[in-house]
Enzyme design. Structure first.
Site, PDB file in Angstrom:
ATOM      1  N   CYS A  43       7.264 -22.405   4.692  1.00 43.60           N
ATOM      2  CA  CYS A  43       8.369 -21.741   4.497  1.00 43.60           C
ATOM      3  C   CYS A  43       9.681 -22.585   5.491  1.00 43.60           C
ATOM      4  O   CYS A  43      10.152 -22.912   5.640  1.00 43.60           O
ATOM      5  CB  CYS A  43       9.076 -20.360   4.556  1.00 43.60           C
ATOM      6  SG  CYS A  43      10.488 -20.197   4.525  1.00 43.60           S
ATOM      7  N   CYS A  48      11.506 -24.794   2.956  1.00 39.83           N
ATOM      8  CA  CYS A  48      12.714 -23.204   2.881  1.00 39.83           C
ATOM      9  C   CYS A  48      13.720 -23.613   4.050  1.00 39.83           C
ATOM     10  O   CYS A  48      14.673 -24.606   3.959  1.00 39.83           O
ATOM     11  CB  CYS A  48      12.875 -22.202   2.766  1.00 39.83           C
ATOM     12  SG  CYS A  48      11.025 -21.247   2.098  1.00 39.83           S
ATOM     13  N   LYS A  51      14.715 -27.738   4.766  1.00 43.03           N
ATOM     14  CA  LYS A  51      15.346 -28.254   3.492  1.00 43.03           C
ATOM     15  C   LYS A  51      16.282 -27.571   3.494  1.00 43.03           C
ATOM     16  O   LYS A  51      17.164 -28.635   3.518  1.00 43.03           O
ATOM     17  CB  LYS A  51      14.542 -27.888   1.918  1.00 43.03           C
ATOM     18  CG  LYS A  51      15.365 -28.082   0.898  1.00 43.03           C
ATOM     19  CD  LYS A  51      14.686 -26.901  -0.190  1.00 43.03           C
ATOM     20  CE  LYS A  51      15.097 -26.045   0.574  1.00 43.03           C
ATOM     21  NZ  LYS A  51      14.630 -24.890  -0.944  1.00 43.03           N
ATOM     22  N   TYR A 179      12.226 -27.845  -8.886  1.00 41.56           N
ATOM     23  CA  TYR A 179      13.299 -27.761  -8.235  1.00 41.56           C
ATOM     24  C   TYR A 179      13.501 -28.620  -6.398  1.00 41.56           C
ATOM     25  O   TYR A 179      14.084 -28.411  -6.151  1.00 41.56           O
ATOM     26  CB  TYR A 179      13.551 -26.155  -7.569  1.00 41.56           C
ATOM     27  CG  TYR A 179      12.806 -25.355  -6.709  1.00 41.56           C
ATOM     28  CD1 TYR A 179      12.721 -25.519  -5.470  1.00 41.56           C
ATOM     29  CD2 TYR A 179      11.544 -25.241  -7.049  1.00 41.56           C
ATOM     30  CE1 TYR A 179      12.100 -24.257  -4.235  1.00 41.56           C
ATOM     31  CE2 TYR A 179      10.342 -24.482  -6.481  1.00 41.56           C
ATOM     32  CZ  TYR A 179      11.225 -24.399  -5.034  1.00 41.56           C
ATOM     33  OH  TYR A 179       9.808 -23.726  -3.784  1.00 41.56           O
ATOM     34  N   GLU A 183      16.312 -30.511  -5.804  1.00 34.46           N
ATOM     35  CA  GLU A 183      16.540 -31.158  -4.402  1.00 34.46           C
ATOM     36  C   GLU A 183      16.694 -32.180  -3.111  1.00 34.46           C
ATOM     37  O   GLU A 183      17.930 -32.076  -2.441  1.00 34.46           O
ATOM     38  CB  GLU A 183      16.173 -29.236  -3.383  1.00 34.46           C
ATOM     39  CG  GLU A 183      16.641 -27.937  -4.049  1.00 34.46           C
ATOM     40  CD  GLU A 183      15.702 -26.603  -3.755  1.00 34.46           C
ATOM     41  OE1 GLU A 183      16.688 -25.425  -3.776  1.00 34.46           O
ATOM     42  OE2 GLU A 183      14.687 -27.201  -2.889  1.00 34.46           O
ATOM     43  N   HIS A 436      39.963 -10.958  -5.654  1.00 38.70           N
ATOM     44  CA  HIS A 436      41.158 -11.578  -5.618  1.00 38.70           C
ATOM     45  C   HIS A 436      41.084 -12.854  -4.181  1.00 38.70           C
ATOM     46  O   HIS A 436      42.020 -11.850  -3.713  1.00 38.70           O
ATOM     47  CB  HIS A 436      42.143 -11.399  -7.486  1.00 38.70           C
ATOM     48  CG  HIS A 436      42.745 -12.709  -7.119  1.00 38.70           C
ATOM     49  ND1 HIS A 436      42.474 -13.597  -8.404  1.00 38.70           N
ATOM     50  CD2 HIS A 436      44.134 -12.590  -6.826  1.00 38.70           C
ATOM     51  CE1 HIS A 436      43.564 -14.862  -8.349  1.00 38.70           C
ATOM     52  NE2 HIS A 436      44.526 -13.685  -7.259  1.00 38.70           N
ATOM     53  N   GLU A 441      34.311 -13.412  -9.154  1.00 43.89           N
ATOM     54  CA  GLU A 441      35.684 -12.501  -9.789  1.00 43.89           C
ATOM     55  C   GLU A 441      35.162 -13.205 -11.205  1.00 43.89           C
ATOM     56  O   GLU A 441      35.088 -11.804 -12.322  1.00 43.89           O
ATOM     57  CB  GLU A 441      36.941 -11.883  -9.068  1.00 43.89           C
ATOM     58  CG  GLU A 441      37.591 -13.390  -9.326  1.00 43.89           C
ATOM     59  CD  GLU A 441      39.603 -13.036  -8.598  1.00 43.89           C
ATOM     60  OE1 GLU A 441      39.741 -12.082  -9.476  1.00 43.89           O
ATOM     61  OE2 GLU A 441      39.704 -13.583  -8.069  1.00 43.89           O
TER      62      GLU A 441
HETATM   63  P1  FAD Z   1       2.345 -20.504   3.649  1.00 41.90           P
HETATM   64  O1  FAD Z   1       3.507 -20.189   3.764  1.00 41.90           O
HETATM   65  O2  FAD Z   1       2.448 -22.155   3.015  1.00 41.90           O
HETATM   66  O3  FAD Z   1       1.342 -20.353   4.654  1.00 41.90           O
HETATM   67  C1  FAD Z   1       0.066 -20.651   4.482  1.00 41.90           C
HETATM   68  C2  FAD Z   1      -0.702 -20.695   5.379  1.00 41.90           C
HETATM   69  O4  FAD Z   1      -1.948 -21.476   5.332  1.00 41.90           O
HETATM   70  C3  FAD Z   1      -0.248 -22.392   6.142  1.00 41.90           C
HETATM   71  O5  FAD Z   1       0.333 -22.907   7.812  1.00 41.90           O
HETATM   72  C4  FAD Z   1      -1.433 -23.234   6.187  1.00 41.90           C
HETATM   73  O6  FAD Z   1      -1.288 -24.349   6.737  1.00 41.90           O
HETATM   74  C5  FAD Z   1      -2.869 -22.063   6.638  1.00 41.90           C
HETATM   75  N1  FAD Z   1      -3.684 -22.660   5.875  1.00 41.90           N
HETATM   76  C6  FAD Z   1      -4.316 -23.051   4.488  1.00 41.90           C
HETATM   77  N2  FAD Z   1      -5.906 -22.734   4.752  1.00 41.90           N
HETATM   78  C7  FAD Z   1      -6.148 -22.374   6.002  1.00 41.90           C
HETATM   79  C8  FAD Z   1      -7.242 -22.727   6.335  1.00 41.90           C
HETATM   80  N3  FAD Z   1      -8.672 -22.557   5.170  1.00 41.90           N
HETATM   81  N4  FAD Z   1      -7.338 -21.623   7.904  1.00 41.90           N
HETATM   82  C9  FAD Z   1      -6.123 -21.633   8.732  1.00 41.90           C
HETATM   83  N5  FAD Z   1      -4.986 -21.819   7.722  1.00 41.90           N
HETATM   84  C10 FAD Z   1      -5.220 -22.140   6.469  1.00 41.90           C
HETATM   85  N6  FAD Z   1      10.979 -20.597  -1.133  1.00 41.90           N
HETATM   86  C11 FAD Z   1      11.609 -20.088  -0.935  1.00 41.90           C
HETATM   87  O7  FAD Z   1      11.425 -18.244  -1.442  1.00 41.90           O
HETATM   88  N7  FAD Z   1      12.880 -20.532  -0.817  1.00 41.90           N
HETATM   89  C12 FAD Z   1      12.810 -21.381  -0.414  1.00 41.90           C
HETATM   90  O8  FAD Z   1      13.945 -22.308  -0.513  1.00 41.90           O
HETATM   91  C13 FAD Z   1      11.761 -22.655  -1.352  1.00 41.90           C
HETATM   92  N8  FAD Z   1      11.571 -23.945  -0.585  1.00 41.90           N
HETATM   93  C14 FAD Z   1      11.022 -24.904  -0.265  1.00 41.90           C
HETATM   94  C15 FAD Z   1      11.084 -26.128  -0.510  1.00 41.90           C
HETATM   95  C16 FAD Z   1       9.639 -26.804   0.097  1.00 41.90           C
HETATM   96  C17 FAD Z   1       9.990 -28.179   0.088  1.00 41.90           C
HETATM   97  C18 FAD Z   1       8.537 -26.023  -0.356  1.00 41.90           C
HETATM   98  C19 FAD Z   1       7.379 -26.778  -0.559  1.00 41.90           C
HETATM   99  C20 FAD Z   1       8.505 -24.924  -1.054  1.00 41.90           C
HETATM  100  C21 FAD Z   1       9.691 -24.165  -0.810  1.00 41.90           C
HETATM  101  N9  FAD Z   1       9.996 -22.709  -0.847  1.00 41.90           N
HETATM  102  C22 FAD Z   1      10.338 -21.869  -1.038  1.00 41.90           C
HETATM  103  C23 FAD Z   1       7.979 -22.183  -1.288  1.00 41.90           C
HETATM  104  C24 FAD Z   1       7.689 -21.225  -0.190  1.00 41.90           C
HETATM  105  O9  FAD Z   1       7.863 -22.488   1.180  1.00 41.90           O
HETATM  106  C25 FAD Z   1       6.691 -20.819  -0.696  1.00 41.90           C
HETATM  107  O10 FAD Z   1       6.587 -20.013  -1.391  1.00 41.90           O
HETATM  108  C26 FAD Z   1       5.781 -19.384   0.706  1.00 41.90           C
HETATM  109  O11 FAD Z   1       5.973 -20.303   1.930  1.00 41.90           O
HETATM  110  C27 FAD Z   1       4.401 -19.001   0.188  1.00 41.90           C
HETATM  111  O12 FAD Z   1       4.042 -18.612   1.865  1.00 41.90           O
HETATM  112  P2  FAD Z   1       2.190 -18.417   1.688  1.00 41.90           P
HETATM  113  O13 FAD Z   1       2.556 -17.060   2.653  1.00 41.90           O
HETATM  114  O14 FAD Z   1       1.737 -18.086   0.134  1.00 41.90           O
HETATM  115  O15 FAD Z   1       1.967 -19.483   2.301  1.00 41.90           O
END
Ligand code: FAD
Length: 463
Positions: A43, A48, A51, A179, A183, A436, A441
């Protein structure tokens, strides 16, 4: 105190992992977190946040043009991609620091390395070839882009690389119309890039209300985005500085970049989860119960890696619920109904609740909808339209779905989501005083039920 090194070890410092680690540490638990890329996760680093900043950047060209009709004048307009991407990256760096300090201040020990599960209570840290132990392990490793296997697939980039472009491509082919693909199509179109979207389905944005899909597709076409539906990429070849992209319908496209926006896969490969009894789904997702518990007693998983609702606020809420369940003795099951969602295309979508199509599956539904020109367009002359729609249960009068396309749709729908959460009826909407003049609205002044057009006599007999 247990014999383990930590009470909780979190793998992955993204939206879900950081929240869970911080909350558990603030309860006095001994917490560690491992991150293999950058603290903040998708994110903050490549989702997010950067972007949305690019979305803002892509909208200024049209906004400055519109300003002329409001009396503003300016010199020659010129767009500098390096300035935008440099400023976005600087903000990402700042947020990376904020997240790091948040963990530090909460007393969470950080390991900037890949971690894998090594036994029911063990976590292997790749950089030091050592295993540490924890009472609980939280898998919060997120997801990664997938690429279709076609000849030349190695030339595909994903959304990740778009945040690293040193120069803006002149043209781009985007495969996939979810999406993220749409985007980026909208961002690049706003910055003057020639954009072609290739999609195997018959319309963009599968899963959203059909009216929203049709309206945004038409608006993007009007902005010059070439939407090629019902087709796919069969091969990609290097072609000078760019690429030659062959489609299933025989057409050949030439583009400076080719992006795959064809979905994401949970990051579970090589994590060692199956060996400790964690069940994985067919796409590699971690299978969990309503409390985010895996098939192994002390191992939980939150966020995209569980492939439930892949959005930042959901991952954060799951991380919070995990801490409440495990460390506060207040089991908290997740509720996935009424998740408000936006698509930051131009025009923007905001939506909460059921699409008309989904609402009709289990309900008798009344539809209210309107489309109008926003006030500012009366002066700017821009052909933009706002669309609003309510899907209402005809029996209970409850509003089941609320949808909008237009400026600030995300902001408006976030607030409307509270009303739906409270079970608002159409009568409640009607009783709410209008503010308004505003676009929002219109949601409280929708009086006329929409009736599907009556088929012309004789035409359906021929169908
Ligand atoms: P992540 O945020 O992906 O974090 C997982 C982390 O684990 C990463 O940093 C990764 O490097 C780390 N990792 C993985 N494996 C290992 C390992 N073995 N050891 C150590 N570290 C590891 N969501 C919204 O709500 N609104 C939006 O507008 C939106 N826009 C998006 C736009 C794009 C281009 C993308 C790709 C996603 C978007 N999302 C959006 C989705 C959102 O980013 C994810 O749903 C969210 O980040 C998920 O959080 P998470 O904690 O599950 O994983």
């Amino acid at each position: 105190m247990s014999d383990f090194h930590y009470d909780l070890f979190v793998i992955g410092a993204g939206s879900g992992g950081v929240r869970a680690a911080r909350l558990a540490a603030q309860l006095g638990k001994r917490v560690a977190i491992a991150e293999e890329y950058r603290i903040g996760g998708t994110c903050v680093i490549r989702g997010c946040v950067p972007k949305k900043l690019l979305v803002y950047g892509s909208r200024y060209g049209a906004e400055i043009e519109d300003a002329c009709a409001f009396g503003w004048s300016y010199g020659d307009l010129e767009f500098q991609w390096p300035t935008l991407i440099h400023n976005v990256q600087r903000e990402v760096d700042r947020l990376n620091g904020v997240y790091t300090r948040t963990l530090e201040n909460a007393g969470v020990e950080r390991f900037l390395t890949r971690a894998t599960v090594d036994g029911p209570h063990g976590v292997r840290l790749a950089d030091r070839d050592a295993t540490v132990s924890a009472d609980y392990i939280l898998v919060a490793t997120g997801s990664a882009p997938t690429f279709p296997s076609v000849p030349g697939a190695e030339y595909f980039i994903s959304s990740n690389e778009c945040f690293q472009f040193e120069t803006l491509p002149e043209s781009i082919v985007i495969l996939g119309a979810g999406y993220i693909g749409m985007e980026f199509a909208s961002i690049f179109a706003g910055l003057g890039v020639t954009v072609t979207v290739v999609h195997r389905g018959d319309q963009i944005l599968r899963g959203f209300d059909m009216d929203l899909r049709d309206i945004v597709a038409e608006a993007l076409r009007d902005r010059g985005v070439d939407l090629r539906m019902d087709t796919n990429i069969t091969s990609i070849e290097k072609d000078g500085e760019g690429y030659r992209v062959v489609l299933t319908d025989g057409d050949v496209l030439h583009a400076s970049s080719v992006m795959a926006a064809t979905g994401r896969k949970p990051n579970t490969k090589g994590l060692g989860l199956e060996a400790v009894g964690v069940e994985l789904g067919s796409n590699g997702r971690v299978v969990v119960d309503a409390y985010s518990k895996t098939a192994a007693d002390n191992i939980y998983a939150v966020g995209d890696v569980t492939d439930r609702a892949n959005l930042t606020p959901v991952a954060i809420r799951e991380g919070t619920a995990f801490v409440e369940t495990v460390f506060e003795g207040q089991p908290k099951a997740m509720d996935y109904s009424l998740i408000p969602t936006a698509v930051f295309t131009e025009p923007e979508i905001g939506t909460v609740g059921l699409s008309e199509e989904d609402a009709r599956k289990d309900h008798q539904v009344d539809i209210y909808k309107t489309s109008f020109r926003p006030m500012r367009a009366t002066i700017s002359g821009r052909g933009e339209k706002v669309f609003m729609k309510l899907a209402v249960d005809a029996v209970t009068d409850k509003v089941l779905g609320l949808h909008m396309v237009g400026p600030d749709a995300a902001e408006i729908v976030q607030m409307a989501a509270i009303a739906l959460r409270l079970g608002a009826t159409k009568a409640d909407f009607d009783a709410t005083m209008a503010l308004h003049p505003s676009m929002a609205e219109e949601f409280v002044t929708l009086r006329q039920k929409w009736e599907p057009p009556t088929p012309v006599k004789g035409s359906d007999a021929a169908a």
